[in-house]
Design an enzyme around this catalytic site. Structure first.
Site, PDB file in Angstrom:
ATOM      1  N   LYS A  40       0.823  -1.216   0.000  1.00 53.53           N
ATOM      2  CA  LYS A  40       0.000   0.000   0.000  1.00 53.53           C
ATOM      3  C   LYS A  40       0.852   1.259   0.000  1.00 53.53           C
ATOM      4  O   LYS A  40       0.459   2.279  -0.548  1.00 53.53           O
ATOM      5  CB  LYS A  40      -0.967   0.009   1.190  1.00 53.53           C
ATOM      6  CG  LYS A  40      -2.122  -0.937   1.000  1.00 53.53           C
ATOM      7  CD  LYS A  40      -3.356  -0.473   1.748  1.00 53.53           C
ATOM      8  CE  LYS A  40      -4.533  -1.396   1.444  1.00 53.53           C
ATOM      9  NZ  LYS A  40      -5.699  -1.141   2.253  1.00 53.53           N
ATOM     10  N   LYS A  84      -4.337 -10.377  -6.513  1.00 54.33           N
ATOM     11  CA  LYS A  84      -5.562 -10.574  -5.737  1.00 54.33           C
ATOM     12  C   LYS A  84      -6.682  -9.689  -6.284  1.00 54.33           C
ATOM     13  O   LYS A  84      -6.408  -8.557  -6.682  1.00 54.33           O
ATOM     14  CB  LYS A  84      -5.242 -10.189  -4.287  1.00 54.33           C
ATOM     15  CG  LYS A  84      -6.355 -10.396  -3.313  1.00 54.33           C
ATOM     16  CD  LYS A  84      -6.003  -9.791  -1.962  1.00 54.33           C
ATOM     17  CE  LYS A  84      -6.293  -8.298  -1.923  1.00 54.33           C
ATOM     18  NZ  LYS A  84      -6.387  -7.724  -0.577  1.00 54.33           N
ATOM     19  N   LYS A 134     -10.563  -4.051  -4.418  1.00 52.16           N
ATOM     20  CA  LYS A 134     -11.432  -2.906  -4.694  1.00 52.16           C
ATOM     21  C   LYS A 134     -10.731  -1.853  -5.543  1.00 52.16           C
ATOM     22  O   LYS A 134     -11.367  -1.087  -6.248  1.00 52.16           O
ATOM     23  CB  LYS A 134     -11.824  -2.235  -3.369  1.00 52.16           C
ATOM     24  CG  LYS A 134     -12.538  -3.128  -2.403  1.00 52.16           C
ATOM     25  CD  LYS A 134     -12.510  -2.553  -0.977  1.00 52.16           C
ATOM     26  CE  LYS A 134     -12.786  -3.644   0.047  1.00 52.16           C
ATOM     27  NZ  LYS A 134     -12.497  -3.331   1.417  1.00 52.16           N
TER      28      LYS A 134
HETATM   29  P1  TYM Z   1     -10.471  -5.945   3.575  1.00 49.37           P
HETATM   30  O1  TYM Z   1     -11.510  -4.914   3.797  1.00 49.37           O
HETATM   31  O2  TYM Z   1      -9.382  -5.648   2.602  1.00 49.37           O
HETATM   32  O3  TYM Z   1     -11.118  -7.306   3.122  1.00 49.37           O
HETATM   33  C1  TYM Z   1     -12.215  -7.864   3.828  1.00 49.37           C
HETATM   34  C2  TYM Z   1     -12.139  -9.374   3.931  1.00 49.37           C
HETATM   35  O4  TYM Z   1     -12.208  -9.969   2.631  1.00 49.37           O
HETATM   36  C3  TYM Z   1     -11.079 -10.775   2.396  1.00 49.37           C
HETATM   37  N1  TYM Z   1     -10.698 -10.607   0.986  1.00 49.37           N
HETATM   38  C4  TYM Z   1     -10.496 -11.608   0.137  1.00 49.37           C
HETATM   39  N2  TYM Z   1     -10.590 -12.947   0.287  1.00 49.37           N
HETATM   40  C5  TYM Z   1     -10.326 -13.717  -0.791  1.00 49.37           C
HETATM   41  N3  TYM Z   1      -9.973 -13.211  -2.008  1.00 49.37           N
HETATM   42  C6  TYM Z   1      -9.869 -11.885  -2.191  1.00 49.37           C
HETATM   43  N4  TYM Z   1      -9.535 -11.399  -3.386  1.00 49.37           N
HETATM   44  C7  TYM Z   1     -10.133 -11.016  -1.101  1.00 49.37           C
HETATM   45  N5  TYM Z   1     -10.141  -9.659  -0.947  1.00 49.37           N
HETATM   46  C8  TYM Z   1     -10.490  -9.435   0.345  1.00 49.37           C
HETATM   47  C9  TYM Z   1     -10.008 -10.250   3.334  1.00 49.37           C
HETATM   48  O5  TYM Z   1      -9.051 -11.240   3.635  1.00 49.37           O
HETATM   49  C10 TYM Z   1     -10.822  -9.869   4.545  1.00 49.37           C
HETATM   50  O6  TYM Z   1     -11.095 -11.002   5.329  1.00 49.37           O
HETATM   51  N6  TYM Z   1      -7.653  -5.334   7.659  1.00 49.37           N
HETATM   52  C11 TYM Z   1      -8.841  -5.944   7.145  1.00 49.37           C
HETATM   53  C12 TYM Z   1     -10.093  -5.473   7.833  1.00 49.37           C
HETATM   54  C13 TYM Z   1     -10.050  -5.619   9.322  1.00 49.37           C
HETATM   55  C14 TYM Z   1     -10.215  -6.813  10.060  1.00 49.37           C
HETATM   56  C15 TYM Z   1     -10.125  -6.425  11.414  1.00 49.37           C
HETATM   57  C16 TYM Z   1     -10.407  -8.143   9.704  1.00 49.37           C
HETATM   58  C17 TYM Z   1      -9.877  -4.602  10.207  1.00 49.37           C
HETATM   59  N7  TYM Z   1      -9.934  -5.096  11.472  1.00 49.37           N
HETATM   60  C18 TYM Z   1     -10.215  -7.375  12.428  1.00 49.37           C
HETATM   61  C19 TYM Z   1     -10.505  -9.070  10.729  1.00 49.37           C
HETATM   62  C20 TYM Z   1     -10.400  -8.689  12.065  1.00 49.37           C
HETATM   63  C21 TYM Z   1      -8.975  -5.595   5.668  1.00 49.37           C
HETATM   64  O7  TYM Z   1      -8.419  -4.655   5.194  1.00 49.37           O
HETATM   65  O8  TYM Z   1      -9.827  -6.388   4.964  1.00 49.37           O
END
Ligand code: TYM
Length: 333
Positions: free
Chosen positions: A115, A199, A202
């Site tokens: 990032k 991956k 968004k």
């Molecule tokens: P974020 O918002 O990027 O993604 C949300 C969830 O979706 C999963 N994910 C994917 N899984 C499979 N293939 C993909 N292409 C894909 N893109 C996203 C991510 O692994 C995630 O589970 N830091 C985290 C958000 C967060 C969080 C937390 C998660 C903040 N606090 C506490 C768990 C516990 C994030 O940026 O996810």
């Protein structure tokens, strides 16, 4: 009486629309876990501002995400659904934990490295300490399991290390959480349709399918998906990453095994296969999209939900934070 069920916590950033990746990697699991566990699911708007957001869009997406959570089958009667910034203990615990986290540990986080390249003109301290806020999210709820996609494994492992360190210094305070990640061929890592080496994310609109995309948009994205110069619909991650990704999506969306899907498309080319994957995703998302649109029209209902969610979350979070403040030596108020 305190419930004896194990606890789950997870969250998604409202930094863009919910995607097929976040659905397959996270939400699908969250729904399935609701009966067996006590679940806390968050909309992590504080994480979203680690990169610049348009304020009105952030507000709209956070509310939309709540509607989509419910439309996907997260049940506010069973699970706690809330917005991170409504529960101030997240920011408060994050500060304490940042004093138990090493600069070197945060520098090794893969997502930070990626990032900070993408946002080279705006590498904030928040982007750097983001995993500490995530650790606070998880530890506040004495979480046993964290259902996430493969890309978040490193952050959950860091959270465990921070918890272990805190417990070692100040005596047992936090439950040690485990990542809960499904198999890669079942959606733990959905790849971009435009470049199957990356991956699905968004920030890559062409390679990314959104939960709220209209059917014709979904179909167009699948028809354009990058494959290879062969014709066989066969799972082989190394030599056929595009087709393997589409097969994973198809199986997860249509509820089939890889063998069943390979047999179904045997002797048929990508011209038949790609639209069939598109159709499976359209059918999976159709009822969710319609229900989310219906819920979005009822703003008062959604506001009631997130207020009630924040109250329930804050009761649990408050207990943990009070313990932490006492242990580190803060005078009681
Ligand atoms: P974020 O918002 O990027 O993604 C949300 C969830 O979706 C999963 N994910 C994917 N899984 C499979 N293939 C993909 N292409 C894909 N893109 C996203 C991510 O692994 C995630 O589970 N830091 C985290 C958000 C967060 C969080 C937390 C998660 C903040 N606090 C506490 C768990 C516990 C994030 O940026 O996810």
């Amino acid at each position: 009486m305190e419930s004896k069920k194990k606890r789950i916590f997870s969250g998604i950033q409202p930094s863009g629309e919910l995607t097929l990746g976040s659905y397959m990697g996270a939400i699908k699991n969250w729904v399935a876990l609701q009966d067996e566990y006590e679940c806390v699911y968050c909309i992590v708007d504080m994480h979203a501002i680690t990169v610049r957001q348009v304020p009105a869009d952030l507000r709209r997406r956070a509310l939309g995400q709540l509607a989509q959570y419910v439309a996907c089958g997260l049940d506010p009667e069973k699970s706690i659904l809330f917005i991170q910034s409504h529960v101030p203990q997240h920011a408060e615990l994050s500060w304490v934990l940042s004093c138990c986290t090493q600069f070197g540990e945060l520098s090794r986080m893969t997502q930070f490295k990626q990032k900070s390249q993408q946002h080279a003109d705006n590498i904030t301290a928040g982007l750097f300490t983001y995993p500490v806020l995530m650790a606070a999210d998880i530890l506040l709820y004495q979480t046993d399991l964290v259902p996430v996609g493969e890309d978040q494994r490193q952050h959950v492992e860091l959270c465990r290390d921070i918890a272990q360190r805190f417990n070692g210094v100040y005596s047992d305070t936090f439950t040690l959480p485990e990542p809960f990640i499904q198999r890669v061929d079942q959606g733990a890592r959905i790849m971009s349709l435009g470049n199957p080496m990356n991956k699905m994310s968004k920030s890559d609109p062409d390679g990314c399918v959104n939960l709220m995309d209209p059917p014709e948009v979904i179909q167009r994205k699948f028809k354009r998906a990058v494959t290879d110069s062969e014709t066989a619909v066969r799972y082989d991650k190394e030599s056929k990453p595009g087709v393997s990704n589409l097969l994973t999506i198809y199986c997860a969306a249509a509820g089939k095994t890889l063998e069943e899907a390979e047999a179904e498309f045997q002797g048929q080319g990508y011209g038949v296969f790609k639209p069939a994957v598109g159709d499976a995703v359209i059918e999976l998302f159709r009822p969710i999209r319609e229900e989310a649109q219906r819920l979005m029209a009822d703003k008062a209902y959604l506001e009631g939900l997130y207020r009630q969610g924040a109250e329930r979350a804050s009761r649990i979070a408050g207990r943990t934070l009070a313990k932490v403040y006492k242990k580190v030596g803060f005078l009681p108020r």
